[in-house]
Design a protein around this motif. Structure first.
Motif, PDB file in Angstrom:
ATOM      1  N   PHE A  56       0.524  -1.469   0.217  1.00 41.02           N
ATOM      2  CA  PHE A  56       0.135  -0.167   0.590  1.00 41.02           C
ATOM      3  C   PHE A  56       1.069   1.441   0.330  1.00 41.02           C
ATOM      4  O   PHE A  56       0.572   2.431  -0.669  1.00 41.02           O
ATOM      5  CB  PHE A  56      -1.197   0.083   1.365  1.00 41.02           C
ATOM      6  CG  PHE A  56      -2.284   0.858   1.359  1.00 41.02           C
ATOM      7  CD1 PHE A  56      -2.987   1.662   0.853  1.00 41.02           C
ATOM      8  CD2 PHE A  56      -1.058   2.522   2.221  1.00 41.02           C
ATOM      9  CE1 PHE A  56      -3.370   2.952   0.464  1.00 41.02           C
ATOM     10  CE2 PHE A  56      -1.703   3.138   2.656  1.00 41.02           C
ATOM     11  CZ  PHE A  56      -3.152   3.842   1.794  1.00 41.02           C
ATOM     12  N   ARG A  57       2.088   1.568   0.973  1.00 41.31           N
ATOM     13  CA  ARG A  57       2.326   2.319   0.770  1.00 41.31           C
ATOM     14  C   ARG A  57       3.022   2.807  -0.757  1.00 41.31           C
ATOM     15  O   ARG A  57       3.094   3.514  -1.181  1.00 41.31           O
ATOM     16  CB  ARG A  57       4.435   2.296   2.067  1.00 41.31           C
ATOM     17  CG  ARG A  57       3.516   2.702   3.653  1.00 41.31           C
ATOM     18  CD  ARG A  57       4.773   2.543   4.219  1.00 41.31           C
ATOM     19  NE  ARG A  57       4.159   2.103   5.766  1.00 41.31           N
ATOM     20  CZ  ARG A  57       4.161   3.130   6.022  1.00 41.31           C
ATOM     21  NH1 ARG A  57       4.316   4.235   5.672  1.00 41.31           N
ATOM     22  NH2 ARG A  57       4.087   2.550   7.324  1.00 41.31           N
TER      23      ARG A  57
ATOM     24  N   SER B 196       0.778   4.210  -2.690  1.00 43.84           N
ATOM     25  CA  SER B 196       0.094   5.327  -2.733  1.00 43.84           C
ATOM     26  C   SER B 196       1.671   6.336  -3.382  1.00 43.84           C
ATOM     27  O   SER B 196       1.035   7.168  -3.291  1.00 43.84           O
ATOM     28  CB  SER B 196      -0.116   5.939  -0.888  1.00 43.84           C
ATOM     29  OG  SER B 196      -1.035   4.530  -0.500  1.00 43.84           O
TER      30      SER B 196
ATOM     31  N   TYR C  42       1.067   6.832  -6.477  1.00 45.00           N
ATOM     32  CA  TYR C  42      -0.098   8.209  -7.205  1.00 45.00           C
ATOM     33  C   TYR C  42       0.485   9.048  -6.413  1.00 45.00           C
ATOM     34  O   TYR C  42       0.031  10.305  -7.017  1.00 45.00           O
ATOM     35  CB  TYR C  42      -1.273   7.306  -5.969  1.00 45.00           C
ATOM     36  CG  TYR C  42      -2.221   8.370  -6.045  1.00 45.00           C
ATOM     37  CD1 TYR C  42      -2.914   8.397  -7.261  1.00 45.00           C
ATOM     38  CD2 TYR C  42      -2.856   8.631  -5.476  1.00 45.00           C
ATOM     39  CE1 TYR C  42      -4.059   9.046  -7.323  1.00 45.00           C
ATOM     40  CE2 TYR C  42      -3.989   9.301  -5.392  1.00 45.00           C
ATOM     41  CZ  TYR C  42      -5.006   9.535  -6.894  1.00 45.00           C
ATOM     42  OH  TYR C  42      -6.027  10.371  -6.825  1.00 45.00           O
TER      43      TYR C  42
ATOM     44  N   THR D 210      -2.588   9.381  -0.325  1.00 45.77           N
ATOM     45  CA  THR D 210      -3.054   8.789   0.264  1.00 45.77           C
ATOM     46  C   THR D 210      -2.584   7.805   1.123  1.00 45.77           C
ATOM     47  O   THR D 210      -2.825   6.971   1.714  1.00 45.77           O
ATOM     48  CB  THR D 210      -4.628   7.541  -0.692  1.00 45.77           C
ATOM     49  OG1 THR D 210      -3.080   6.906  -1.771  1.00 45.77           O
ATOM     50  CG2 THR D 210      -5.453   7.930  -1.593  1.00 45.77           C
ATOM     51  N   TRP D 211      -1.247   9.038   1.406  1.00 43.38           N
ATOM     52  CA  TRP D 211       0.140   8.072   2.132  1.00 43.38           C
ATOM     53  C   TRP D 211      -0.077   8.391   3.092  1.00 43.38           C
ATOM     54  O   TRP D 211       0.487   7.199   3.346  1.00 43.38           O
ATOM     55  CB  TRP D 211       1.181   8.873   0.951  1.00 43.38           C
ATOM     56  CG  TRP D 211       2.901   8.105   1.815  1.00 43.38           C
ATOM     57  CD1 TRP D 211       3.213   7.013   0.975  1.00 43.38           C
ATOM     58  CD2 TRP D 211       3.212   8.307   2.733  1.00 43.38           C
ATOM     59  NE1 TRP D 211       4.476   7.020   1.889  1.00 43.38           N
ATOM     60  CE2 TRP D 211       4.405   8.179   2.722  1.00 43.38           C
ATOM     61  CE3 TRP D 211       3.217   9.359   3.747  1.00 43.38           C
ATOM     62  CZ2 TRP D 211       5.354   7.948   4.091  1.00 43.38           C
ATOM     63  CZ3 TRP D 211       4.119  10.207   4.686  1.00 43.38           C
ATOM     64  CH2 TRP D 211       5.677   9.300   4.403  1.00 43.38           C
TER      65      TRP D 211
END
Length: 421
Positions: A18-19, A22, A25, A102-103
């Motif tokens: 996820f990190r 993000s 992104y 979103t990070w």
């Protein structure tokens, strides 16, 4: 990222993915916006995010305690609050996402996995408060500001924390079940050994004492009482102490002696585990263990070729055959003959013990098991089941036939079974 031990590993790997996603992104948003009003500041923030992501990939989950979690939250909130120095007021009013995008949910998820749902909710509250303050400082009307992101962050922290806690509890229950199963297997092994030696001697003393009479009868009565007490003891369920419970006071000194610190014990345990898993178990010829049973009334038949089995398996099969012969001696009339036939059949070794005695009455085996008599239930069936094999007991009219079938390899405990006909 260091390898995570236990059931939490997949959670930390998911947070790492996820990190990274993000971060990519956030970099894409900065690139599409042309660096916002101050590209140097925007890309500097992205660089800090990249560096901190690399740090978390290395340190989590091994160092997931307070200092790292707090630093993770502070760095994330700091990167979030730098957004006004890179974006113009027009970008903020137009609804542009902060540079972090979103990070910012990374530490929320980390707190949830490491400390549970309450810590995840607190981390989400801190990040959401920083985001709301940032928007209000930029001139955005908070009353009209959408709170979808804050709600999703709260849900992520609470749900992930709750699921992580349930996963840890499930892992502990599984470990406890494994310990109980291992303790049960060890108790079964000891019970079989006691039955083959002590219990049979006590039963013999009780029977002969009653036959002789006098003082010997009293000795036989005491032997019978001790036999009953010992049977009840070996049939009691095992007690497994939880790993976090304190040991009895009398054992604390031995468990925590200065000469054997905890790390040394851990190294010895690891060394024993590696040795046990890498050392090949020697094989034995089952015929050599069955031939000593041959007497004037016991005939042993085996093929001319070897019957190789792992040494421990061969000894257990031979002990089961000995228990079957003991039953013939104890429960059949004098002069009863017995035959032992060993052969190989399709990758399995089959040993048949047959006698010409009166046979086993219907329901007698179940009654013996309820009374704590373990000749067939444990000394025969228990041994073969631990080897992954099956036992078939056939007693129709005169004579009894016990067929033991074990695989040529030793499977994991619990793969075996038993049959009765």
């Amino acid at each position: 990222m260091r390898r995570a031990m236990g059931i939490e590993g997949p959670f930390w790997r998911a947070i790492a993915v996820f990190r990274l996603a993000s971060l990519a992104y956030a970099a894409l948003l900065v690139l599409r916006a042309g660096g916002y009003a101050r590209p140097a500041v925007a890309w500097a923030v992205v660089g800090v995010m990249l560096a901190w992501t690399a740090v978390t990939l290395v340190l989590y989950p091994a160092a997931r305690r307070g200092p790292l979690l707090a630093a993770d939250l502070l760095v994330t909130v700091g990167c979030l609050l730098v957004t006004p120095f890179a974006q113009s007021r027009g970008d903020v009013l137009a609804g542009a996402m902060p540079i972090t995008a979103t990070w910012v949910a990374g530490p929320v998820l980390a707190y949830g996995v490491a400390r549970g749902r309450r810590a995840g909710a607190v981390a989400a509250a801190v990040v959401s408060a920083a985001d709301l303050w940032l928007r209000s400082a930029g001139g955005v009307d908070i009353a009209s500001f959408p709170v979808n992101g804050a709600v999703l962050m709260f849900m992520a922290g609470v749900v992930v924390g709750h699921v992580a806690r349930l996963a840890r509890e499930a892992e502990e229950r599984m470990r406890r079940a494994e310990r109980i199963e291992a303790a049960g297997r060890e108790r079964e092994r000891l019970a079989r050994g006691i039955h083959d030696s002590v219990l049979q001697v006590l039963a013999l003393v009780q029977r002969r004492g009653a036959e002789i009479g006098g003082e010997a009868a009293e000795l036989g009565r005491l032997a019978g009482e001790q036999e009953s007490a010992l049977r009840a003891l070996v049939q009691a369920p095992p007690v497994v102490r939880p790993p976090d419970s304190a040991p009895p006071p009398g054992l604390r000194g031995r468990l925590r002696s200065p000469a054997r610190p905890r790390r040394a014990l851990a190294r010895e345990e690891t060394s024993r585990h590696v040795t046990n898993t890498t050392t090949a178990e020697p094989e034995a010829d089952l015929r050599d263990l069955l031939r000593p049973y041959g007497t004037a009334r016991v005939t042993v038949s085996a093929p001319a070729t070897p019957l190789p089995l792992p040494a421990e398996s061969a000894r257990e099969v031979a002990a089961a055959v000995g228990a079957a012969l003991d039953n013939v001696v104890r429960h059949c009339p004098e002069g009863t003959r017995a035959w032992i036939l060993a052969e190989e059949d399709g990758g399995a070794v089959v040993v048949t013990v047959r006698d010409d005695g009166p046979g086993i009455p219907e329901g007698r085996l179940e009654q013996a098991a309820r009374e704590g008599r373990m000749g067939v239930a444990r000394s025969i069936r228990g041994r073969v089941a631990d080897l992954g094999g099956t036992v078939t007991v056939t007693s129709s009219g005169p004579g009894t036939e016990i067929e033991l079938t074990v695989p040529a390899r030793t499977p994991r405990p619990g793969e075996g079974g038993e049959r009765r006909s």
